[in-house]
Enzyme design. Structure first.
Site, PDB file in Angstrom:
ATOM      1  N   SER A 136      -0.263   9.774   6.957  1.00  7.82           N
ATOM      2  CA  SER A 136      -1.044   8.767   6.837  1.00  7.82           C
ATOM      3  C   SER A 136      -2.320   9.086   7.319  1.00  7.82           C
ATOM      4  O   SER A 136      -3.185   9.775   6.382  1.00  7.82           O
ATOM      5  CB  SER A 136      -0.433   7.598   8.228  1.00  7.82           C
ATOM      6  OG  SER A 136      -0.821   6.351   7.919  1.00  7.82           O
ATOM      7  N   ASP A 261       4.654   1.157  -0.277  1.00 10.94           N
ATOM      8  CA  ASP A 261       3.972   1.252   1.018  1.00 10.94           C
ATOM      9  C   ASP A 261       3.287  -0.263   1.472  1.00 10.94           C
ATOM     10  O   ASP A 261       2.383  -0.376   0.862  1.00 10.94           O
ATOM     11  CB  ASP A 261       2.784   2.494   0.788  1.00 10.94           C
ATOM     12  CG  ASP A 261       2.286   2.764   2.150  1.00 10.94           C
ATOM     13  OD1 ASP A 261       2.358   1.836   3.071  1.00 10.94           O
ATOM     14  OD2 ASP A 261       2.251   4.032   2.354  1.00 10.94           O
ATOM     15  N   HIS A 289       5.925   3.147   4.382  1.00 14.49           N
ATOM     16  CA  HIS A 289       5.156   4.089   5.113  1.00 14.49           C
ATOM     17  C   HIS A 289       5.781   4.949   5.927  1.00 14.49           C
ATOM     18  O   HIS A 289       6.091   4.679   6.974  1.00 14.49           O
ATOM     19  CB  HIS A 289       4.039   3.301   5.710  1.00 14.49           C
ATOM     20  CG  HIS A 289       2.978   3.862   6.054  1.00 14.49           C
ATOM     21  ND1 HIS A 289       1.889   4.208   5.292  1.00 14.49           N
ATOM     22  CD2 HIS A 289       2.476   4.578   7.327  1.00 14.49           C
ATOM     23  CE1 HIS A 289       0.787   4.777   5.845  1.00 14.49           C
ATOM     24  NE2 HIS A 289       1.309   4.768   7.251  1.00 14.49           N
TER      25      HIS A 289
END
Length: 317
Positions: A136, A261, A289
């Protein structure tokens, strides 16, 4: 290209994938030891190392408000150990359980500390193979750094997972629907960190009531930007988004991303013509995610990232 991940039938939606990996997964036990790395500006970052004392080194960059305690980090560290490699989590400033010393903190485009860590490791062990994995926010940092350094990086390979390639889009997406739950939880943690730091030192902030910061764009406008030298949230997003740097990546790099996502839209996913020849993009229909939960039964889940990431890195380490 489409990846080979198949989501568990019992955990198929984007939020199910995201929340299961975040809340239901028990972080694997991995013995770690901590090293404090003093930085040139008088601040520090904490490194959590696996116990193996030699061999290839894999740097792990966590996501927003993550740490070596995050289930995805623990899972990868265990997989790294099983390969006979060394793993090290680089905590971004203030994320290791102890506030950092300076007013500034960390952000999605902050590559300076990664540069210092890689330089330090290369000086200590010039022959040890190096790789890096970013999740991320950590993936955005890694890709920006790889794109800007080009052919001078000593890394042998890299992997970036669930990257917010376009920060403008991610900030907007997290204000929609159920995704607001993720924004609320992360903002609560960020506001708490700023409030705790403000009790210890004077911060150059105009805003006093942090509870008025209701979304990421607000937080980045009034906190991230002034603390880190940006003119505004838009300026921060524009120069820090990693998508624009992908053409400059020269290290073999794997991007793992799910089309569903919930932290961003499909429009943020880079096009093939934006990728350098060294970058491979594996898209999956599902995965959420930093989720990618597989397995036949919910009492025996498989975490695909722990398999796919080491398998890719093994080609180069």
């Amino acid at each position: 290209m489409d990846g080979c991940f198949k989501a568990a039938w019992w955990c198929r939606g984007p939020h199910g994938q995201t929340l299961w990996a975040r809340l239901a997964r028990r972080p694997p036990h991995v013995a770690l030891w901590r090293e404090r790395l003093e930085l040139p500006d008088g601040d520090f970052i904490d490194l959590d190392w696996t116990e193996k004392g030699s061999g290839p080194i894999v740097i792990v960059l966590h996501g927003l408000e993550g740490s070596s305690e995050s289930p995805y980090a623990r899972g990868l560290l265990r997989a790294i150990e099983h390969r006979g490699w060394r793993g090290v989590v680089m905590h971004f400033r203030g994320c290791s359980g102890e506030p950092n010393r300076l007013a500034r903190s960390y952000h999605s485009g902050d590559t300076g500390d990664l540069t210092f860590l890689v330089t330090t490791l290369r000086r200590r062990e010039p022959r040890a193979p190096l790789a890096a994995v970013g999740f991320s926010l950590g993936g955005n940092v890694l890709l920006k750094w790889l794109g800007k350094t080009g052919g001078v990086t000593p890394l042998h390979a890299a992997v970036a997972v669930s990257v917010p390639f376009v920060l403008h889009s991610a900030a907007d997406r997290l204000q929609l629907g159920f995704s607001r739950i993720y924004q609320w939880q992360l903002l609560r943690s960020l506001r708490h960190a700023v409030d705790a730091k403000r009790r210890r030192m004077e911060l150059p902030l105009k805003i006093r009531d942090l509870s008025t910061l209701k979304n990421f764009r607000d937080f980045d406008e009034y906190i991230t930007a002034p603390l880190h030298g940006f003119d505004s949230a838009n300026h921060y997003y524009t120069v820090s988004s990693s998508r624009q740097y992908l053409g400059g990546v020269t290290v073999p790099t794997l991007l793992l991303h799910a089309r569903d996502d919930p932290f961003m839209t499909e429009a943020a996913i880079p096009r093939p013509d934006e990728l350098s020849e060294s970058v491979t993009l594996e898209l999956t229909p599902h995965g959420g995610h930093v989720g990618f939960v597989a397995g036949i039964w919910p009492w025996r889940p498989r975490y695909w990232l722990d398999e796919r990431i080491p398998a890719y890195l093994a080609r180069y380490l």
